[in-house]
Scaffold this active site. Sequence first.
Site, PDB file in Angstrom:
ATOM      1  CD  GLU A   1      -2.790   0.878   2.609  1.00 52.90           C
ATOM      2  OE1 GLU A   1      -3.454   1.849   2.989  1.00 52.90           O
ATOM      3  OE2 GLU A   1      -2.844  -0.250   3.148  1.00 52.90           O
TER       4      GLU A   1
ATOM      5  CD  GLU B   1      -4.360   7.179   5.842  1.00 50.89           C
ATOM      6  OE1 GLU B   1      -5.157   6.240   5.860  1.00 50.89           O
ATOM      7  OE2 GLU B   1      -3.482   7.366   6.709  1.00 50.89           O
TER       8      GLU B   1
END
Length: 333
Positions: free
Chosen positions: A203, A207
């Site tokens: 990943e 964010e």
Amino acid sequence: MQSSEENIEKKWLGHFSDIHAIVGLCLVAVFLFGIIGLVSSKKTDRPSLMADVPVYYPATPPEAEPAPHDDTKTPAPDAVPEPAPEQNAPQPKQLANSSPAFISLLGDAPLEDTYYLAKSNGPRDFYGGRWAPENIETTADGTTFTVKKEDNPDVPFSIAEASTYKRYGYGRYEAIMQIGKGSGLVSAFFTYTGPYFGDPHDEVDIEFLGKDTTKIHFNYWRNGKRGKFATFDLPFDASEGPHLYAFEWLPDRITWYVDGVPFYASDLNDPSIPKTAGKMHFSHWTGIPQMRDWHGKPGFGDEAVTTVSCASFTPMGEDKRSCSDVYKEKKNS
């Protein structure tokens, strides 16, 4: 006068005394070195206090302003210039299953034509609501991802996520986004694959927490192991307008960008750099109560919106039209 035998005896006794003294000194030295070794080994085994401090990679060109960084972090010294690649050196290979370049001008067509819209009946894992496809809408400004309060104590929120059908590997990922504001919200732009797809958990993340949209968070994972994550101050409030966010994922380094300016990079050849192609995701959600220490108690009113107006991927070594071009065109106009 002493006899020769007495002289010999004294000499031998003197030698024994010297030997005992030397042996004693050796034992003391061994003891001291043992203590030093023990202390050193304990220091080595003890986790470094700097282990979670990100390495700031000042890749900004000299004529540009310095990239901002979180004042709570300690930037590393300027990176030493890397040697030029050797002539005819083998080029790094693209990851298996990686798809070609693409650009999506979100808002031109329904998102479900090219993206999978997440759907569930209720909260699961650490997400505090049901994934609701109806919370993803096409508008003139782009595609909106809405988090809503629901009149159901078992399913208190509905949340939104979309992911590409195709997988992508090494290259540059870009998005133009305006972030939802309010305590309890999380907005994310990331690549992901994991056990659900029969892969290791790999990943790369960008964010935002709605409780403070003047900060940006960077993460990366390889086979479930998290790399050196980082948080930085933005020179703007991400909820007040659209901005260009990007990361360049290469075999030996990941670099994150905001409005074209490099903010952060992983260590060179960091073993936590992902090695498995994944799908591009956009999500806007709130978590279960156990997540509130991180993202805050929900306090965004009845609903909150994150808008994505462009998404693009450019494979490593290629030059294609991307969200950077769209962002420059909008700025110039």
